[in-house]
Design a protein around this motif. Structure first.
Motif, PDB file in Angstrom:
ATOM      1  N   GLY A  82       0.814  -1.223   0.000  1.00 50.78           N
ATOM      2  CA  GLY A  82       0.000   0.000   0.000  1.00 50.78           C
ATOM      3  C   GLY A  82       0.840   1.261   0.000  1.00 50.78           C
ATOM      4  O   GLY A  82       0.706   2.097   0.893  1.00 50.78           O
ATOM      5  N   LEU A  83       1.687   1.432  -1.004  1.00 56.24           N
ATOM      6  CA  LEU A  83       2.606   2.571  -1.052  1.00 56.24           C
ATOM      7  C   LEU A  83       1.948   3.819  -1.614  1.00 56.24           C
ATOM      8  O   LEU A  83       1.050   3.746  -2.437  1.00 56.24           O
ATOM      9  N   LYS A  84       2.436   4.985  -1.145  1.00 56.89           N
ATOM     10  CA  LYS A  84       2.038   6.267  -1.702  1.00 56.89           C
ATOM     11  C   LYS A  84       3.279   7.169  -1.739  1.00 56.89           C
ATOM     12  O   LYS A  84       4.298   6.847  -1.126  1.00 56.89           O
ATOM     13  N   ALA A  85       3.210   8.262  -2.459  1.00 58.89           N
ATOM     14  CA  ALA A  85       4.351   9.168  -2.604  1.00 58.89           C
ATOM     15  C   ALA A  85       4.758   9.715  -1.240  1.00 58.89           C
ATOM     16  O   ALA A  85       3.914  10.066  -0.421  1.00 58.89           O
ATOM     17  N   GLY A  86       6.061   9.756  -1.002  1.00 65.65           N
ATOM     18  CA  GLY A  86       6.585  10.267   0.259  1.00 65.65           C
ATOM     19  C   GLY A  86       6.938   9.192   1.269  1.00 65.65           C
ATOM     20  O   GLY A  86       7.557   9.488   2.286  1.00 65.65           O
ATOM     21  N   ASP A  87       6.554   7.939   1.024  1.00 63.78           N
ATOM     22  CA  ASP A  87       6.871   6.847   1.951  1.00 63.78           C
ATOM     23  C   ASP A  87       8.355   6.509   1.898  1.00 63.78           C
ATOM     24  O   ASP A  87       8.955   6.484   0.824  1.00 63.78           O
ATOM     25  N   ARG A  88       8.951   6.242   3.073  1.00 60.57           N
ATOM     26  CA  ARG A  88      10.335   5.758   3.124  1.00 60.57           C
ATOM     27  C   ARG A  88      10.297   4.248   2.953  1.00 60.57           C
ATOM     28  O   ARG A  88       9.548   3.565   3.652  1.00 60.57           O
ATOM     29  N   VAL A  89      11.093   3.720   2.013  1.00 61.62           N
ATOM     30  CA  VAL A  89      11.058   2.299   1.691  1.00 61.62           C
ATOM     31  C   VAL A  89      12.470   1.729   1.575  1.00 61.62           C
ATOM     32  O   VAL A  89      13.450   2.465   1.466  1.00 61.62           O
ATOM     33  N   THR A  90      12.537   0.403   1.604  1.00 58.47           N
ATOM     34  CA  THR A  90      13.755  -0.329   1.294  1.00 58.47           C
ATOM     35  C   THR A  90      13.477  -1.141   0.043  1.00 58.47           C
ATOM     36  O   THR A  90      12.464  -1.848  -0.021  1.00 58.47           O
ATOM     37  N   ILE A  91      14.353  -1.009  -0.965  1.00 54.28           N
ATOM     38  CA  ILE A  91      14.203  -1.798  -2.175  1.00 54.28           C
ATOM     39  C   ILE A  91      15.378  -2.749  -2.275  1.00 54.28           C
ATOM     40  O   ILE A  91      16.451  -2.504  -1.717  1.00 54.28           O
ATOM     41  N   VAL A 101      12.871  -2.175 -14.802  1.00 57.82           N
ATOM     42  CA  VAL A 101      12.574  -2.578 -13.427  1.00 57.82           C
ATOM     43  C   VAL A 101      13.394  -3.806 -13.042  1.00 57.82           C
ATOM     44  O   VAL A 101      13.152  -4.897 -13.552  1.00 57.82           O
ATOM     45  N   SER A 102      14.372  -3.601 -12.150  1.00 55.18           N
ATOM     46  CA  SER A 102      15.185  -4.709 -11.627  1.00 55.18           C
ATOM     47  C   SER A 102      15.265  -4.659 -10.110  1.00 55.18           C
ATOM     48  O   SER A 102      16.168  -5.254  -9.516  1.00 55.18           O
ATOM     49  N   PHE A 103      14.358  -3.921  -9.484  1.00 52.60           N
ATOM     50  CA  PHE A 103      14.292  -3.827  -8.036  1.00 52.60           C
ATOM     51  C   PHE A 103      12.855  -4.077  -7.602  1.00 52.60           C
ATOM     52  O   PHE A 103      11.919  -3.878  -8.378  1.00 52.60           O
ATOM     53  N   VAL A 104      12.697  -4.503  -6.341  1.00 53.73           N
ATOM     54  CA  VAL A 104      11.369  -4.712  -5.773  1.00 53.73           C
ATOM     55  C   VAL A 104      11.362  -4.110  -4.375  1.00 53.73           C
ATOM     56  O   VAL A 104      12.363  -4.166  -3.661  1.00 53.73           O
ATOM     57  N   VAL A 105      10.248  -3.488  -3.993  1.00 57.75           N
ATOM     58  CA  VAL A 105      10.111  -2.914  -2.654  1.00 57.75           C
ATOM     59  C   VAL A 105       9.901  -4.059  -1.670  1.00 57.75           C
ATOM     60  O   VAL A 105       9.004  -4.883  -1.849  1.00 57.75           O
ATOM     61  N   VAL A 106      10.744  -4.118  -0.623  1.00 60.48           N
ATOM     62  CA  VAL A 106      10.632  -5.199   0.362  1.00 60.48           C
ATOM     63  C   VAL A 106      10.170  -4.721   1.721  1.00 60.48           C
ATOM     64  O   VAL A 106       9.738  -5.531   2.540  1.00 60.48           O
ATOM     65  N   GLU A 107      10.222  -3.406   1.977  1.00 64.08           N
ATOM     66  CA  GLU A 107       9.793  -2.918   3.285  1.00 64.08           C
ATOM     67  C   GLU A 107       9.325  -1.474   3.196  1.00 64.08           C
ATOM     68  O   GLU A 107       9.950  -0.656   2.521  1.00 64.08           O
ATOM     69  N   LYS A 108       8.234  -1.184   3.884  1.00 59.39           N
ATOM     70  CA  LYS A 108       7.752   0.189   4.029  1.00 59.39           C
ATOM     71  C   LYS A 108       8.037   0.599   5.459  1.00 59.39           C
ATOM     72  O   LYS A 108       7.560  -0.022   6.401  1.00 59.39           O
ATOM     73  N   LYS A 109       8.852   1.645   5.637  1.00 54.23           N
ATOM     74  CA  LYS A 109       9.240   2.093   6.968  1.00 54.23           C
ATOM     75  C   LYS A 109       8.210   3.076   7.498  1.00 54.23           C
ATOM     76  O   LYS A 109       7.825   3.999   6.804  1.00 54.23           O
ATOM     77  N   GLU A 110       7.795   2.880   8.724  1.00 53.51           N
ATOM     78  CA  GLU A 110       6.761   3.739   9.318  1.00 53.51           C
ATOM     79  C   GLU A 110       7.367   5.012   9.866  1.00 53.51           C
ATOM     80  O   GLU A 110       8.429   5.090  10.337  1.00 53.51           O
TER      81      GLU A 110
END
Length: 110
Positions: A82-91, A101-110
């Motif tokens: 459930g990503l939206k613009a401005g979220d801090r993530v780990t890819i 596209v050679s990366f995938v989002v693995v974590e959404k940091k709160e």
């Protein structure tokens, strides 16, 4: 019915949502490897794909100071995050999913 959440081999928090995406590292069969990058989601305008921007400093020896630099990565976004613009993530790097596209989002940091 709860879907089985796979262990992807790195220490990240599993998503609370569910999805049926075959390219999800947690609910599908996509394996991850290689680089791990932290960044901020810049855009979510593409279908199942986000643009992640990473800002960093590079030292310039001649001028004895740092310059700002940034890179943008296109990454697959599983719907369970459930990503939206401005979220801090780990890819994390994976096999090529599309031309850019050679990366995938693995974590959404709160």
């Amino acid at each position: 019915m709860t879907a089985e959440i796979r262990d992807i081999g790195i220490d990240v928090k599993a998503p609370s949502g569910e999805c049926t995406d075959p390219n999800c590292p947690f609910h599908g069969s996509l394996s991850v490897r290689g680089q791990t990058i932290d960044g901020v989601v810049a855009t979510v305008k593409m279908n199942k794909t986000v643009v992640v921007e990473r800002n960093y400093l590079k030292y310039q020896k001649k001028y004895e100071r740092y310059e700002k630099r940034s890179n943008r990565y296109t990454a697959h976004a599983p719907s369970c995050l459930g990503l939206k613009a401005g979220d801090r993530v780990t890819i994390m790097e994976c096999r090529p999913i599309a031309k850019t596209v050679s990366f995938v989002v693995v974590e959404k940091k709160e």
